[in-house]
Design a protein around this motif. Structure first.
Motif, short mmCIF file in Angstrom:
data_model
loop_
_atom_site.label_atom_id
_atom_site.label_comp_id
_atom_site.label_asym_id
_atom_site.label_seq_id
_atom_site.Cartn_x
_atom_site.Cartn_y
_atom_site.Cartn_z
N GLU A 157 0.85 -1.19 0.00
CA GLU A 157 0.00 0.00 0.00
C GLU A 157 0.88 1.23 0.00
O GLU A 157 1.97 1.22 0.55
N LYS A 158 0.40 2.33 -0.55
CA LYS A 158 1.12 3.58 -0.43
C LYS A 158 1.23 3.99 1.04
O LYS A 158 0.42 3.53 1.83
N PRO A 159 2.11 4.85 1.48
CA PRO A 159 3.09 5.56 0.66
C PRO A 159 4.27 4.68 0.25
O PRO A 159 4.77 3.89 1.04
N ASP A 187 -2.80 1.77 -5.48
CA ASP A 187 -3.30 3.13 -5.30
C ASP A 187 -4.80 2.94 -5.43
O ASP A 187 -5.31 2.64 -6.51
N HIS A 188 -5.51 3.08 -4.31
CA HIS A 188 -6.91 2.63 -4.35
C HIS A 188 -7.76 3.47 -5.32
O HIS A 188 -8.84 3.04 -5.71
N TYR A 189 -7.26 4.64 -5.76
CA TYR A 189 -8.03 5.40 -6.74
C TYR A 189 -8.17 4.62 -8.06
O TYR A 189 -9.17 4.75 -8.75
N MET A 190 -7.17 3.80 -8.37
CA MET A 190 -7.25 3.02 -9.61
C MET A 190 -8.34 1.94 -9.53
O MET A 190 -8.75 1.39 -10.54
N ARG A 244 2.44 14.75 -0.49
CA ARG A 244 2.80 13.32 -0.47
C ARG A 244 1.58 12.42 -0.37
O ARG A 244 1.54 11.35 -0.97
N ASP A 245 0.60 12.85 0.43
CA ASP A 245 -0.53 11.97 0.74
C ASP A 245 -1.46 11.79 -0.46
O ASP A 245 -2.01 10.71 -0.65
N ILE A 246 -1.66 12.82 -1.25
CA ILE A 246 -2.67 12.76 -2.32
C ILE A 246 -2.10 13.10 -3.70
O ILE A 246 -2.41 12.44 -4.68
N ASN A 249 0.27 10.50 -5.64
CA ASN A 249 -0.32 9.23 -6.07
C ASN A 249 -1.68 9.44 -6.74
O ASN A 249 -1.80 9.34 -7.96
N HIS A 250 -2.72 9.74 -5.93
CA HIS A 250 -4.07 9.76 -6.49
C HIS A 250 -4.22 10.78 -7.62
O HIS A 250 -4.78 10.48 -8.68
N VAL A 251 -3.72 12.01 -7.38
CA VAL A 251 -3.90 13.04 -8.41
C VAL A 251 -3.13 12.67 -9.67
O VAL A 251 -3.62 12.80 -10.79
N LYS A 354 -16.74 20.26 0.83
CA LYS A 354 -17.48 19.06 0.43
C LYS A 354 -16.51 17.95 0.09
O LYS A 354 -15.41 18.24 -0.39
N ARG A 355 -16.90 16.71 0.31
CA ARG A 355 -16.09 15.60 -0.21
C ARG A 355 -16.44 15.47 -1.69
O ARG A 355 -17.59 15.18 -2.05
N SER A 356 -15.47 15.69 -2.52
CA SER A 356 -15.76 15.60 -3.94
C SER A 356 -14.48 15.49 -4.75
O SER A 356 -13.55 16.28 -4.59
N ILE A 388 -15.89 11.77 -10.09
CA ILE A 388 -15.26 10.52 -9.64
C ILE A 388 -15.96 10.02 -8.38
O ILE A 388 -16.21 8.84 -8.21
N GLN A 389 -16.25 10.93 -7.45
CA GLN A 389 -16.98 10.59 -6.23
C GLN A 389 -17.36 11.84 -5.49
O GLN A 389 -16.69 12.86 -5.66
N PRO A 390 -18.37 11.84 -4.62
CA PRO A 390 -19.42 10.82 -4.59
C PRO A 390 -20.39 11.17 -5.72
O PRO A 390 -19.99 11.91 -6.59
C1 BG6 Z 1 -5.69 8.06 1.27
C2 BG6 Z 1 -5.09 9.20 2.05
O1 BG6 Z 1 -4.74 7.56 0.36
O2 BG6 Z 1 -6.82 8.53 0.56
C3 BG6 Z 1 -6.12 9.79 3.00
O3 BG6 Z 1 -3.98 8.73 2.80
C4 BG6 Z 1 -7.37 10.17 2.24
O4 BG6 Z 1 -5.59 10.91 3.69
C5 BG6 Z 1 -7.86 9.02 1.38
O5 BG6 Z 1 -8.37 10.52 3.20
C6 BG6 Z 1 -8.99 9.46 0.47
O6 BG6 Z 1 -9.57 8.36 -0.15
P1 BG6 Z 1 -11.04 8.42 -0.70
O7 BG6 Z 1 -11.23 7.12 -1.39
O8 BG6 Z 1 -11.94 8.62 0.48
O9 BG6 Z 1 -11.10 9.60 -1.62
#
Ligand code: BG6
Length: 499
Positions: A157-159, A187-190, A244-246, A249-251, A354-356, A388-390
């Motif tokens: 898992e990351k990091p 990278d769980h975004y994938m 580093r956190d986002i 990897n995810h971006v 917002k979470r988005s 992408i979400q939600p």
């Molecule tokens: C993780 C980060 O990789 O992704 C967290 O370490 C973050 O800080 C999370 O909250 C976000 O994931 P999701 O799937 O909720 O967007």
């Protein structure tokens, strides 16, 4: 995807989770497994072996697995009965001897296993232990695929490191014990359906790809917004920060799929080659541009959903004078034929309004509007918004005539919603990723060169951040970040599309 992808069922195998009593296992892995069990995706010869320091018996671990997924289908209860547990420290050879004995036992069909010598090791531990566990496995010959096509794979898992140097060091250690094709970096975004759908949208349709370039797209922006704060991870986050956190990897993964060249096939090598090529073309701001092209900020107390929330420096485990960024925004460019001259803005933050997560392709304005200026006032450029979400879906924003005598044109939207179209919410990312790792499809996992390229790209920024540059702005929790983030787009004449 590989040919095996179409199999509905995993091969027989032992899934060995290190960190089995931890948070990730309870929150993500066990529910994903329970769902796969419910769908009939797990082979008869599937057994989970939990490893952790917590002193549990097999039965206590089984109870934990049942409690973690209270609403699972009956298939989960039946499966859990065969789960095994080994308690021990990862620096103790005895732990690995015991794991080895349990696995050998499970390989035999008569011992309630039938795992046929196939092993998937999942490291759900803190990253500091990755090397130790990999070495422990290698010392007990658990790293080598067995005869007759048996496999041994390692999921991490990351990091993946905290900069280029530590990422390379981690890979060196892992490569001493496992070959690259055995390593599955998550990278769980994938694993998110909507992220995978970026490829379907681009390459299974003929209307989008012709306009997916600098001739039609004015700018691109990507928002990964969270309304949550750092929760109970304050001390981890202190040493990470949003970059580093986002971003690393995810971006970068989302950008790679959005902007890469078409791949000839869905073969894992072709897809990942295209992603790396794109990552290599991204230009991060140079040190002398950081002041105007990068925003670094931290949240202060504010209100989310009507509830007061603490500022970052008041969170548990956080230094009251911390300068760790919880928000980053920046202007990137992509130096290739397709994207030259198209600004790419990214932003991510904790405790936003917002979470988005959204990718927004904003198209150029029409070269000429034949309507009277006052009739099109406020008309926004066309945009394709990938949610992408939600509320997973896609919005196409365009101008339409307002009913009436004149040619008043207003911005309207056409919506696609996953839930409405397919009658179901997209499955959890971990379900797909676990299944792929068990089947042996590496397409959605991150190859070592992708990790390195993303670090290489961000390294100058990391250095600038550690020297306190650009200055740390503050934003109230519950907003879309500091004013500086809005100003970032002004020189180009753009503005963020807030979800
Ligand atoms: C993780 C980060 O990789 O992704 C967290 O370490 C973050 O800080 C999370 O909250 C976000 O994931 P999701 O799937 O909720 O967007």
């Amino acid at each position: 995807m590989t040919a095996q992808r179409s199999q509905a069922k995993t091969p027989p195998l032992a899934l060995v989770i290190f960190g089995a009593s931890g948070d990730l296992t309870a929150r993500k892995l066990l529910p994903a497994l329970a769902s796969l069990a419910g769908n009939g995706s797990l082979a008869d010869g599937f057994v989970l072996v939990g490893i952790a320091r917590t002193k549990w018996s097999d039965d206590e671990f089984r109870d934990h697995c049942l409690e973690a997924v209270p609403d699972a289908k009956p298939a989960w209860g039946e499966l859990v009965r065969r789960f095994r547990y080994v308690s021990g420290n990862y620096d103790d050879g005895a732990t690995f001897s015991q794991i080895s004995a349990v696995l050998a036992d499970l390989d035999e069909p008569n011992a309630g296993g039938g795992t046929a010598g196939n092993r998937l090791f999942y490291l759900a531990t803190v990253p500091a232990l990755f090397g130790e566990v990999a070495r422990g496995l290698a010392r007990h010959d658990l790293n080598r695929p067995g005869p007759g096509g048996r496999f041994a794979r390692l999921v991490i898992e990351k990091p993946f490191g905290r900069d280029l140097e530590t990422a390379k060091a981690l890979d060196e250690t892992l490569h001493e014990c496992f070959d690259e094709p055995q390593i599955y970096r998550i990278d769980h975004y994938m694993g998110k359906e909507t992220v995978q759908n970026v490829l379907a949208l681009r390459f299974a349709n003929s209307i989008f790809e012709p306009v997916w370039n600098r001739r039609y797209v004015g700018h691109v922006h990507v928002t990964v917004g969270e309304s949550l704060g750092v929760e109970h991870r304050g001390s981890f986050y202190e040493s990470a920060g949003a970059l580093r956190d986002i971003v690393q990897n995810h971006v970068m993964q989302v950008l790679a799929l959005t902007l890469m060249e078409p791949s000839a096939t869905m073969d894992p090598t072709s897809i990942r080659d295209e992603k790396v090529k794109l990552l290599r073309s991204i230009m991060a701001p140079r040190p002398d541009e950081v002041g105007r092209a990068v925003v670094r900020a931290q949240y202060t107390a504010g209100t989310i959903d009507g509830e007061p929330v603490l500022g970052y420096r008041e969170e548990d485990g956080v230094d009251p004078h911390s300068t760790t960024e919880t928000f980053v925004a920046m202007r990137l460019s992509v130096d290739n034929w397709r994207w030259a001259g198209v600004p790419v803005f990214i932003r991510t933050g904790k405790r936003l309004a917002k979470r988005s997560t959204e990718v927004v392709m904003v198209f150029q304005r029409p070269p000429h509007l034949p309507f009277a200026g006052k009739l099109t006032r406020g008309l926004q450029p066309n945009a394709l918004i990938l949610r992408i979400q939600p509320d997973e879906g896609i919005t196409l924003r365009f101008g339409a005539k307002v009913p009436g005598q004149d040619y008043r044109v207003r911005t309207v939207a056409m919506e696609f919603s996953y839930k409405d179209a397919f009658g179901t919410d997209p499955p959890e990312a971990y379900e797909r990723l676990l299944l792929d790792a068990m089947i042996g499809d590496p397409t959605l996992f991150i190859r070592t060169d992708e990790v390195e390229q993303a670090w290489r790209l961000l390294e100058p920024l990391q250095e600038a951040f550690s020297e306190g540059y650009p200055h740390l702005s503050l934003y109230n929790a519950g907003t879309w970040g500091p004013l500086e983030a809005a100003r970032l787009l002004e020189p180009d004449g753009y503005e963020w599309v807030n979800p």
